[in-house]
Structure formats: C-alpha cells, structure tokens
Design a protein around this motif. Sequence first.
Motif, PDB file in Angstrom:
ATOM      1  N   ASP A  36      75.879  15.195  26.777  1.00  0.00           N
ATOM      2  CA  ASP A  36      74.949  15.901  27.675  1.00  0.00           C
ATOM      3  C   ASP A  36      73.627  16.207  26.974  1.00  0.00           C
ATOM      4  O   ASP A  36      72.550  16.069  27.552  1.00  0.00           O
ATOM      5  N   ALA A  37      73.717  16.638  25.714  1.00  0.00           N
ATOM      6  CA  ALA A  37      72.495  16.952  24.954  1.00  0.00           C
ATOM      7  C   ALA A  37      71.631  15.706  24.789  1.00  0.00           C
ATOM      8  O   ALA A  37      70.401  15.755  24.950  1.00  0.00           O
ATOM      9  N   LEU A  38      72.271  14.574  24.489  1.00  0.00           N
ATOM     10  CA  LEU A  38      71.529  13.322  24.311  1.00  0.00           C
ATOM     11  C   LEU A  38      70.880  12.868  25.612  1.00  0.00           C
ATOM     12  O   LEU A  38      69.723  12.439  25.629  1.00  0.00           O
ATOM     13  N   THR A  39      71.621  12.980  26.720  1.00  0.00           N
ATOM     14  CA  THR A  39      71.063  12.496  27.991  1.00  0.00           C
ATOM     15  C   THR A  39      69.955  13.417  28.501  1.00  0.00           C
ATOM     16  O   THR A  39      68.966  12.940  29.058  1.00  0.00           O
ATOM     17  N   ARG A  40      70.091  14.732  28.266  1.00  0.00           N
ATOM     18  CA  ARG A  40      69.007  15.645  28.670  1.00  0.00           C
ATOM     19  C   ARG A  40      67.728  15.327  27.912  1.00  0.00           C
ATOM     20  O   ARG A  40      66.624  15.490  28.412  1.00  0.00           O
ATOM     21  N   PHE A  41      67.904  14.861  26.682  1.00  0.00           N
ATOM     22  CA  PHE A  41      66.764  14.558  25.827  1.00  0.00           C
ATOM     23  C   PHE A  41      66.149  13.191  26.170  1.00  0.00           C
ATOM     24  O   PHE A  41      64.933  13.050  26.263  1.00  0.00           O
ATOM     25  N   ARG A  42      67.027  12.180  26.368  1.00  0.00           N
ATOM     26  CA  ARG A  42      66.530  10.804  26.547  1.00  0.00           C
ATOM     27  C   ARG A  42      66.466  10.344  28.002  1.00  0.00           C
ATOM     28  O   ARG A  42      65.653   9.507  28.351  1.00  0.00           O
ATOM     29  N   LEU A  43      67.378  10.880  28.843  1.00  0.00           N
ATOM     30  CA  LEU A  43      67.445  10.416  30.246  1.00  0.00           C
ATOM     31  C   LEU A  43      67.509  11.624  31.182  1.00  0.00           C
ATOM     32  O   LEU A  43      68.474  11.788  31.936  1.00  0.00           O
ATOM     33  N   PRO A  44      66.488  12.498  31.160  1.00  0.00           N
ATOM     34  CA  PRO A  44      66.604  13.776  31.884  1.00  0.00           C
ATOM     35  C   PRO A  44      66.859  13.629  33.383  1.00  0.00           C
ATOM     36  O   PRO A  44      67.680  14.347  33.946  1.00  0.00           O
ATOM     37  N   ARG A  55      76.286  10.095  30.991  1.00  0.00           N
ATOM     38  CA  ARG A  55      77.190  10.356  29.868  1.00  0.00           C
ATOM     39  C   ARG A  55      77.803   9.044  29.354  1.00  0.00           C
ATOM     40  O   ARG A  55      77.928   8.839  28.150  1.00  0.00           O
ATOM     41  N   ALA A  56      78.173   8.172  30.280  1.00  0.00           N
ATOM     42  CA  ALA A  56      78.773   6.881  29.891  1.00  0.00           C
ATOM     43  C   ALA A  56      77.755   6.036  29.109  1.00  0.00           C
ATOM     44  O   ALA A  56      78.104   5.379  28.117  1.00  0.00           O
ATOM     45  N   ILE A  57      76.499   6.081  29.542  1.00  0.00           N
ATOM     46  CA  ILE A  57      75.445   5.328  28.847  1.00  0.00           C
ATOM     47  C   ILE A  57      75.263   5.890  27.428  1.00  0.00           C
ATOM     48  O   ILE A  57      75.160   5.143  26.457  1.00  0.00           O
ATOM     49  N   ALA A  58      75.239   7.232  27.331  1.00  0.00           N
ATOM     50  CA  ALA A  58      75.067   7.869  26.019  1.00  0.00           C
ATOM     51  C   ALA A  58      76.235   7.538  25.094  1.00  0.00           C
ATOM     52  O   ALA A  58      76.050   7.263  23.901  1.00  0.00           O
ATOM     53  N   SER A  59      77.455   7.557  25.634  1.00  0.00           N
ATOM     54  CA  SER A  59      78.640   7.257  24.832  1.00  0.00           C
ATOM     55  C   SER A  59      78.563   5.830  24.281  1.00  0.00           C
ATOM     56  O   SER A  59      78.834   5.592  23.099  1.00  0.00           O
ATOM     57  N   ALA A  60      78.139   4.902  25.139  1.00  0.00           N
ATOM     58  CA  ALA A  60      78.007   3.505  24.692  1.00  0.00           C
ATOM     59  C   ALA A  60      76.936   3.386  23.605  1.00  0.00           C
ATOM     60  O   ALA A  60      77.093   2.632  22.638  1.00  0.00           O
ATOM     61  N   ALA A  61      75.851   4.174  23.758  1.00  0.00           N
ATOM     62  CA  ALA A  61      74.765   4.136  22.761  1.00  0.00           C
ATOM     63  C   ALA A  61      75.246   4.677  21.412  1.00  0.00           C
ATOM     64  O   ALA A  61      74.934   4.114  20.358  1.00  0.00           O
ATOM     65  N   VAL A  62      76.021   5.768  21.448  1.00  0.00           N
ATOM     66  CA  VAL A  62      76.558   6.338  20.200  1.00  0.00           C
ATOM     67  C   VAL A  62      77.449   5.317  19.504  1.00  0.00           C
ATOM     68  O   VAL A  62      77.334   5.075  18.294  1.00  0.00           O
TER      69      VAL A  62
END
Length: 384
Positions: A36-44, A55-62
């Motif tokens: 959530d923190a990553l997506t609020r920052f990169r994909l608000p 969240r799924a996109i962020a998880s794949a990026a991590v």
Amino acid sequence: MQDQHDNDPWAEIRPYHDDEVPEVLERLARDPELLDALTRFRLPRLARWMPRLSRAIASAAVRREVRGVTTVRGFQDRIASYMQRMIRNSTTDFRVDGLERLEPDTAYLFIGNHRDISLDPAFVNYALYLADRNTVRIAIGDNLLQKPYVTDLMRLNKSFIVPRSARGKRAMLAAYQKLSAYIRHSITGDNHSIWMAQREGRAKDGIDGTDPAIVKMLSMARRSEDRDAGIGEAIAELRVVPVSISYEYDPCDVQKARELHAVHTSGGYDKSEFEDIRSIVAGITGQKGRVHLRFGTPLSADFDSPEAVAAEIDRQVLGGYHLFPSHYLALEALGDAPELLDLSEVTDADRARFQARLAEVPAELRDWWLAQYANPVRHVHGRI
C-alpha cells in the motif's frame, strides 16, 4: 539451522543472516502495508480506485527487484546502485578522508555525529563500499521500527535494534546489557564493523555532542565479564573511531526548525504518525549540496571515565567537521558574531543558492533555520 537460531542470544535484535534472506524477501513481497505504501507513492490514482490491482502490481515489482537476491550482500549490492543514483541526483560533491589510515580488514566501532536518520550511516557505507571494504552493521532505535516491513527492510540492510521502548529500569538495563554484548561480539568475535550515532536523536540545532550514557553502555559487556577492566580498556577493545559528517544543506532543515520552534513556543512537539519515515524519504531525495565525511583515529585506553571518552569523540568529530559556505552565510545573516566569519570561499553562486533556500523558509522559522547552520561555526570556535 533451527538449533543455531534457538541458541542465538541476539536473534531478536541482530541483522538478518544470509539463510534468512529468501524468507524475509518473500514476506515483504506479500506485506499489504508495504505494498500500500509503495502504490500510494508510485500509483496514487490506481491505489485509490483499484487497491487490489495496484497491490498486485507492487508485489510483482518487489519480486522483480529482488529476483536472484539470496544474501545480505546481494541485497546491499542492489541498494548500492540506488545510492549511486541518489548521490548523483541530490549532491554536488561527496568527499571522504581519513579512511586510508584505517586497516581494511579490521572491525571498528564508528561513532558519528547525527544529522539524518538514514543518510549518515548510508554515506559511511557508501564510502566503505567504494573502498572495497565490508559495510557496517547499523544501530537503529526501535522507535523507528513501527511497522514490521520497516523492521524487515532495516534488518536486511544490516541494522540491529537499539531498545528505547523497554519499560522499567530493570528491563532497560537487561536490554542495554544485551545490546552491549552484541556490539562487543560483532567487533571482537565477528570482526564486523558497526556504525552508531553519538547520541539518541538527530542534532536538530546543529550542535553535535556525545552522550556519556552511550559510552557507559558500550563498556557494560567487558566490565560485567571482568570487574577490574577500566573504561579505557573496554573502549580500546572496541576500536572506537569518531566520524564527522557535514552536509552543505540538510533536506530536513525546515522540519527541524519547525520542531525547535514548537518546543520553544509551546513547550513540546508531537510527531505525526510516520513522520520519521517521511524524514527518511526527505533526507534521501532532498538536495544536499556538498557532503564531506571524515574518519578519525581509533581511541586508545587512556581514559578513566565515560565523560572523558565522550570528550575525545567530540574533539575528533568537531575537528573533522567541514564548514561550508552555507554555515558562514547563516552566521552572517544572524549578524551576532562577525569576528567568526570567513567568506573567502563564498561565491556569488553560493550566496544565490543560500538566499533562494532561505526565501522558502516561513518567516517565524527563519532564526531556527539559520541557527542550525550557524551553530557549527560557533561550536568549532569554542563559542558553544
């Protein structure tokens, strides 16, 4: 492997070991708060309207970022490339001296002045990395570890936990005894260097000073093992090296001025939730101008009290502190110590940059903002 962990007295506070890295990375890739923190920052916008997808996109990026990482060194190698980019984008010059006087394969306990939560040890690590030396284990207060994912990230990056929230005198004493034993073990047993700040909390007013209580804590392990060991002996064994870090500009200077102003006008300052995390991000991304790092010389055994050790650390930190044009220009703007001014290296560009930054500081915070930069000049000249 499990037996080893069961018998590990520092399992709760130490950095992660290599064999723990894959499991921790997998946990991070699934951590909803981190995602959530990553997506609020990169994909608000996507985070607001389609949280599960973002969240799924962020998880794949991590997972993509840490693919193939199986060791702490591998994790730090990934971080090093970000560090290089950060230094390129947010500093105009980074200089290191004194490292050449220290043995490359010897562990030291680096004690530095404290201006930025994550950058102070990051610059020390980067200097060591560039010199092809092993990076440090970093002391970090448990007050900064309010989220499990923050704890995981910090311990992956070789941080160990300093107890600040233990309740009661006995609990605190036990926690500090364990911390002291871990630090001693790291230096004398693992031959692994450590970085820690000279006191709890950043020097928000620009005045650096070592807390003798930290020196006392460092000597606990040796002195509980050998009652006759003097403080100097205990400190010399740890190979303490003072480190000075000087920033031309502090990305958190306005925030620090706001806190000092609040304490002065209303007697206190309440941090908002995640303020420390925001300070870390601001420190990493904000413009710092020139940065200078100086490694001092290891302390001998010639000390008979924690106060004497603290005074020597202060002497070396202050002696190694680099005064930039921003420091002299702030002193000039305050106008109260003209005899300390040295404007010989101040260019028109320095003055313009300083004025532009000062213009963005709210009027009621300006004196506090200026004092942060002016105080090191006063301190170096013995006026504080």
